[in-house]
Design an enzyme around this catalytic site. Structure first.
Site, PDB file in Angstrom:
ATOM      1  N   CYS A  43      -4.313  10.662  -4.929  1.00 33.77           N
ATOM      2  CA  CYS A  43      -2.930  10.181  -4.905  1.00 33.77           C
ATOM      3  C   CYS A  43      -2.115  10.866  -3.819  1.00 33.77           C
ATOM      4  CB  CYS A  43      -2.293  10.408  -6.270  1.00 33.77           C
ATOM      5  SG  CYS A  43      -0.568   9.950  -6.310  1.00 33.77           S
ATOM      6  N   CYS A  48      -1.608   7.042  -3.243  1.00 34.05           N
ATOM      7  CA  CYS A  48      -0.240   6.563  -3.482  1.00 34.05           C
ATOM      8  C   CYS A  48       0.806   7.075  -2.501  1.00 34.05           C
ATOM      9  CB  CYS A  48       0.232   6.967  -4.881  1.00 34.05           C
ATOM     10  SG  CYS A  48      -1.031   7.366  -6.076  1.00 34.05           S
ATOM     11  N   LYS A  51       0.283   6.262   1.271  1.00 39.94           N
ATOM     12  CA  LYS A  51       0.384   4.797   1.323  1.00 39.94           C
ATOM     13  C   LYS A  51       1.838   4.346   1.267  1.00 39.94           C
ATOM     14  CE  LYS A  51       0.658   2.601  -2.226  1.00 39.94           C
ATOM     15  NZ  LYS A  51      -0.063   2.170  -3.393  1.00 39.94           N
ATOM     16  N   TYR A 180      -5.230  -4.486  -5.157  1.00 36.55           N
ATOM     17  CA  TYR A 180      -3.924  -4.032  -4.679  1.00 36.55           C
ATOM     18  C   TYR A 180      -4.019  -3.204  -3.401  1.00 36.55           C
ATOM     19  CZ  TYR A 180      -4.286   0.713  -6.671  1.00 36.55           C
ATOM     20  OH  TYR A 180      -4.656   2.002  -6.944  1.00 36.55           O
ATOM     21  N   GLU A 184      -1.973  -4.234  -0.145  1.00 33.40           N
ATOM     22  CA  GLU A 184      -0.956  -3.310   0.375  1.00 33.40           C
ATOM     23  C   GLU A 184      -1.213  -2.982   1.841  1.00 33.40           C
ATOM     24  OE1 GLU A 184       0.329  -0.974  -3.728  1.00 33.40           O
ATOM     25  OE2 GLU A 184      -1.255  -0.117  -2.504  1.00 33.40           O
ATOM     26  N   HIS A 438      25.837  -7.962 -11.809  1.00 33.96           N
ATOM     27  CA  HIS A 438      25.992  -9.003 -10.800  1.00 33.96           C
ATOM     28  C   HIS A 438      26.637  -8.442  -9.536  1.00 33.96           C
ATOM     29  CE1 HIS A 438      26.349 -13.109  -9.416  1.00 33.96           C
ATOM     30  NE2 HIS A 438      27.607 -12.850  -9.078  1.00 33.96           N
ATOM     31  N   GLU A 443      19.286  -9.298 -12.483  1.00 30.97           N
ATOM     32  CA  GLU A 443      20.040 -10.005 -13.529  1.00 30.97           C
ATOM     33  C   GLU A 443      19.267 -11.215 -14.057  1.00 30.97           C
ATOM     34  OE1 GLU A 443      23.771 -12.075 -12.269  1.00 30.97           O
ATOM     35  OE2 GLU A 443      23.211 -11.435 -10.263  1.00 30.97           O
TER      36      GLU A 443
HETATM   37  C1  LIG Z   1      -5.210   3.848  -1.143  1.00 34.98           C
HETATM   38  C2  LIG Z   1      -4.859   4.137  -2.585  1.00 34.98           C
HETATM   39  C3  LIG Z   1      -3.583   3.877  -3.034  1.00 34.98           C
HETATM   40  C4  LIG Z   1      -3.249   4.142  -4.358  1.00 34.98           C
HETATM   41  N1  LIG Z   1      -1.973   3.856  -4.763  1.00 34.98           N
HETATM   42  C5  LIG Z   1      -1.610   4.110  -6.034  1.00 34.98           C
HETATM   43  C6  LIG Z   1      -0.275   3.871  -6.464  1.00 34.98           C
HETATM   44  O1  LIG Z   1       0.564   3.403  -5.689  1.00 34.98           O
HETATM   45  N2  LIG Z   1       0.044   4.165  -7.750  1.00 34.98           N
HETATM   46  C7  LIG Z   1      -0.881   4.675  -8.629  1.00 34.98           C
HETATM   47  O2  LIG Z   1      -0.520   4.953  -9.771  1.00 34.98           O
HETATM   48  N3  LIG Z   1      -2.146   4.904  -8.246  1.00 34.98           N
HETATM   49  C8  LIG Z   1      -2.537   4.641  -6.978  1.00 34.98           C
HETATM   50  N4  LIG Z   1      -3.826   4.903  -6.574  1.00 34.98           N
HETATM   51  C9  LIG Z   1      -4.809   5.387  -7.590  1.00 34.98           C
HETATM   52  C10 LIG Z   1      -4.664   6.886  -7.813  1.00 34.98           C
HETATM   53  O3  LIG Z   1      -4.720   7.569  -6.592  1.00 34.98           O
HETATM   54  C11 LIG Z   1      -5.764   7.363  -8.747  1.00 34.98           C
HETATM   55  O4  LIG Z   1      -5.754   6.585  -9.921  1.00 34.98           O
HETATM   56  C12 LIG Z   1      -5.578   8.829  -9.133  1.00 34.98           C
HETATM   57  O5  LIG Z   1      -5.555   9.647  -8.004  1.00 34.98           O
HETATM   58  C13 LIG Z   1      -6.704   9.259 -10.082  1.00 34.98           C
HETATM   59  O6  LIG Z   1      -6.590  10.629 -10.377  1.00 34.98           O
HETATM   60  P1  LIG Z   1      -7.857  11.499 -10.792  1.00 34.98           P
HETATM   61  O7  LIG Z   1      -7.320  12.814 -11.206  1.00 34.98           O
HETATM   62  O8  LIG Z   1      -8.694  10.736 -11.714  1.00 34.98           O
HETATM   63  O9  LIG Z   1      -8.722  11.633  -9.459  1.00 34.98           O
HETATM   64  P2  LIG Z   1      -8.364  12.055  -7.989  1.00 34.98           P
HETATM   65  O10 LIG Z   1      -6.900  12.100  -7.754  1.00 34.98           O
HETATM   66  O11 LIG Z   1      -9.168  11.167  -7.120  1.00 34.98           O
HETATM   67  O12 LIG Z   1      -8.893  13.542  -7.878  1.00 34.98           O
HETATM   68  C14 LIG Z   1     -10.257  13.846  -7.948  1.00 34.98           C
HETATM   69  C15 LIG Z   1     -10.492  15.109  -7.132  1.00 34.98           C
HETATM   70  O13 LIG Z   1     -11.788  15.613  -7.428  1.00 34.98           O
HETATM   71  C16 LIG Z   1     -12.362  16.108  -6.247  1.00 34.98           C
HETATM   72  N5  LIG Z   1     -13.817  16.158  -6.481  1.00 34.98           N
HETATM   73  C17 LIG Z   1     -14.673  15.115  -6.636  1.00 34.98           C
HETATM   74  N6  LIG Z   1     -15.915  15.559  -6.937  1.00 34.98           N
HETATM   75  C18 LIG Z   1     -15.835  16.918  -6.968  1.00 34.98           C
HETATM   76  C19 LIG Z   1     -16.772  17.934  -7.245  1.00 34.98           C
HETATM   77  N7  LIG Z   1     -18.032  17.654  -7.586  1.00 34.98           N
HETATM   78  N8  LIG Z   1     -16.367  19.223  -7.180  1.00 34.98           N
HETATM   79  C20 LIG Z   1     -15.084  19.527  -6.867  1.00 34.98           C
HETATM   80  N9  LIG Z   1     -14.153  18.593  -6.602  1.00 34.98           N
HETATM   81  C21 LIG Z   1     -14.513  17.300  -6.670  1.00 34.98           C
HETATM   82  C22 LIG Z   1     -11.907  15.131  -5.187  1.00 34.98           C
HETATM   83  O14 LIG Z   1     -11.979  15.706  -3.909  1.00 34.98           O
HETATM   84  C23 LIG Z   1     -10.471  14.873  -5.630  1.00 34.98           C
HETATM   85  O15 LIG Z   1      -9.575  15.766  -5.038  1.00 34.98           O
HETATM   86  C24 LIG Z   1      -4.209   4.679  -5.256  1.00 34.98           C
HETATM   87  C25 LIG Z   1      -5.499   4.945  -4.801  1.00 34.98           C
HETATM   88  C26 LIG Z   1      -5.828   4.681  -3.487  1.00 34.98           C
HETATM   89  C27 LIG Z   1      -7.218   4.967  -3.001  1.00 34.98           C
END
Ligand SMILES: Cc1cc2nc3c(=O)[nH]c(=O)nc-3n(C[C@H](O)[C@H](O)[C@H](O)COP(=O)(O)OP(=O)(O)OC[C@H]3O[C@@H](n4cnc5c(N)ncnc54)[C@H](O)[C@@H]3O)c2cc1C
Length: 461
Positions: A43, A48, A51, A180, A184, A438, A443
């Site tokens: 994110c 997010c 983006k 999305y 986007e 308004h 609205e």
């Molecule tokens: C282009 C894009 C736009 C988005 N826009 C939106 C939006 O506008 N609104 C919204 O709500 N959501 C949006 N999302 C979705 C949102 O980013 C994810 O749903 C959210 O980040 C998920 O969080 P998470 O904690 O599951 O994983 P992540 O945020 O992906 O975090 C996982 C972390 O784990 C780390 N990792 C992975 N494997 C290992 C390992 N083995 N050892 C150590 N570290 C590791 C990764 O490097 C990463 O930093 C978007 C996603 C993308 C790709």
């Protein structure tokens, strides 16, 4: 490290992992969080936040044009991609530091390393080789772009990860995907001046969203110059001397300067050790978890995109918080995944919550639909041919508003508030009782009086 020197190892410092680690530490747990890339996760680093910054940048072009109708004379505006990317990177670095500082302040240890499971009890930090046997393990590794079935020339294709770091703005870009992220980025590049072709294999973009909303958005994006090609896929990408030729499934070719795929994302579990730990996988989905995010191994939990439930940042954060409350706060908490409001930051923007008309018709005996499409006031003097769309889906028996779908400026801001009403089980009559603000677009939410449609399910014979 000796057995149970740590109460919790969180793997992945993204939206869900960071929240879980901080809240668990707040309950007095000794916590280590491992991150293989950058603190903040998808994110903050490549989702997010960057983006939305690019979305803001892309919308200025129309604003400059529209200003003329309001009496402004501007010199020819000029856009500089490297400036935008450098400024965006500076903001992301600031946020990463803020996330890191917050973890440290909460007393969470940070290991800048990939972490894998050696067995159900042992986490190995790949950077140092150190092994840890904590009381609990939380898998919060998120998801990564998936490129679909292999095609010739796939090595020339970028994902959203690379789109944030291009050296220059592509004059022509083909984006494959209809979700999305694809939509986007199509809007971002179109707004910044690229010629955009959006290729999607299905019959219309934004599968799973309300059908009227999809149709409306497609028509508005087309008006803005995005070429949307549905029912086709990219079958090969060929490098030419100065560009790329993307071959489509109907044998036509599109010449572009960049090809980007946004056809899906897949949980980050490759080589992670799920089998070694005995953590079960839900076929075609993600790590299998129960409502408390517990996996098949009782002391291992999983949250966020790696579980592939509702893949949004606020959901991952909520799941991380609920995990910490459950395991360390003595408050078992299941996250409610129903009626999650969400936005698509396309141009025009989309906001949606609850059931689509089609879903409501499947689930309810009586469904009433209210909808309207109009030119927002601001577009009149701007002489811009842009129409907003509002739709309410109502349970015809209880009068409850079960879905709301908006296309138009600030739809994301509006749907957050509509989400409160839907969650509170507001009825159409409750909305009607509210006096309009308004002149606004919002609205319409409280002034739609005429039913556009009523669906009645025939009683079984
Ligand atoms: C282009 C894009 C736009 C988005 N826009 C939106 C939006 O506008 N609104 C919204 O709500 N959501 C949006 N999302 C979705 C949102 O980013 C994810 O749903 C959210 O980040 C998920 O969080 P998470 O904690 O599951 O994983 P992540 O945020 O992906 O975090 C996982 C972390 O784990 C780390 N990792 C992975 N494997 C290992 C390992 N083995 N050892 C150590 N570290 C590791 C990764 O490097 C990463 O930093 C978007 C996603 C993308 C790709």
């Amino acid at each position: 490290m000796a057995d149970h020197d740590l109460d919790l190892v969180v793997i992945g410092a993204g939206s869900g992992g960071v929240r879980a680690a901080r809240i668990a530490a707040g309950y007095g747990a000794r916590v280590l969080i491992a991150e293989e890339y950058r603190v903040g996760g998808t994110c903050v680093i490549r989702g997010c936040v960057p983006k939305k910054l690019l979305v803001y940048a892309s919308r200025f072009a129309d604003e400059f044009e529209d200003a003329a109708g309001y009496g402004w004379t501007l010199q020819e505006p000029r856009f500089n991609w490297p400036t935008l990317i450098a400024n965006k990177d500076r903001e992301i670095a600031r946020l990463e530091l803020a996330y890191t500082t917050n973890l440290e302040r909460a007393g969470v240890k940070l290991a800048k390393s990939r972490a894998i499971l050696e067995d159900a009890h042992t986490v190995r930090l790949v950077a140092t080789g150190e092994t840890i046997r904590p009381r609990y393990i939380l898998i919060a590794t998120g998801a990564a772009p998936w490129f679909g079935p292999p095609i010739p020339g796939i090595e020339h294709v970028i994902s959203s990860n690379e789109a944030f770091h291009l050296d220059e703005l592509p004059a022509r870009i083909l984006i494959q995907g209809g979700g999305y992220i694809a939509v986007e980025f199509a809007a971002i590049f179109n707004g910044l001046g690229s010629e955009v072709t959006l290729v999607y294999r299905g019959e219309n973009i934004l599968r799973g969203f309300d059908d009227d909303l999809r149709e409306h958005l497609k028509s508005e994006m087309t008006k803005l110059g995005v070429r949307i090609v549905c029912g086709k896929t990219v079958s090969a990408v060929q490098r030419t001397q100065r560009a790329f030729n993307a071959k489509l499934s109907d044998d036509s070719t599109v010449e572009v300067d960049k090809v980007m795929f946004a056809v899906g994302r897949w949980p980050n579990v490759a080589g992670f050790g799920l089998d070694e730990a005995g953590v079960r996988w839900a076929a075609g989905r993600g790590i299998a978890v129960d409502p408390l995010s517990q996996t098949s191994v009782p002391h291992i939990y999983a949250i966020g995109d790696v579980t592939n439930r509702v893949n949004l940042t606020p959901v991952a954060i909520r799941e991380g918080h609920a995990f910490a409350d459950t395991v360390f706060g003595g408050k078992p908490t299941a996250v409610d995944h129903i009626d999650v409001p969400t936005a698509v930051f396309s141009e025009p923007e989309v906001g949606t919550v609850g059931l689509t008309e089609a879903q409501a018709c499947q689930r309810l005996a009586k469904v009433d639909v209210y909808k309207t499409s109009f030119r927002p006031l601001k577009m009149t003097l701007a002489a811009r041919d842009m129409r907003a769309f509002f739709k309410l889906v109502v349970d015809g028996e209880s009068g409850r508003v079960v879905g709301c779908h908006i296309v138009g400026p600030d739809a994301g801001e509006m749907i957050q508030l509509v989400g409160i009403a839907v969650k509170m089980k507001a009825t159409k009559a409750d909305l009607d009782a509210v006096i309009a603000v308004h002149p606004t677009s919002a609205e319409e939410l409280v002034t739609m009086r005429e039913k556009a449609l009523s669906h009645r399910r025939e009683a079984a014979e």
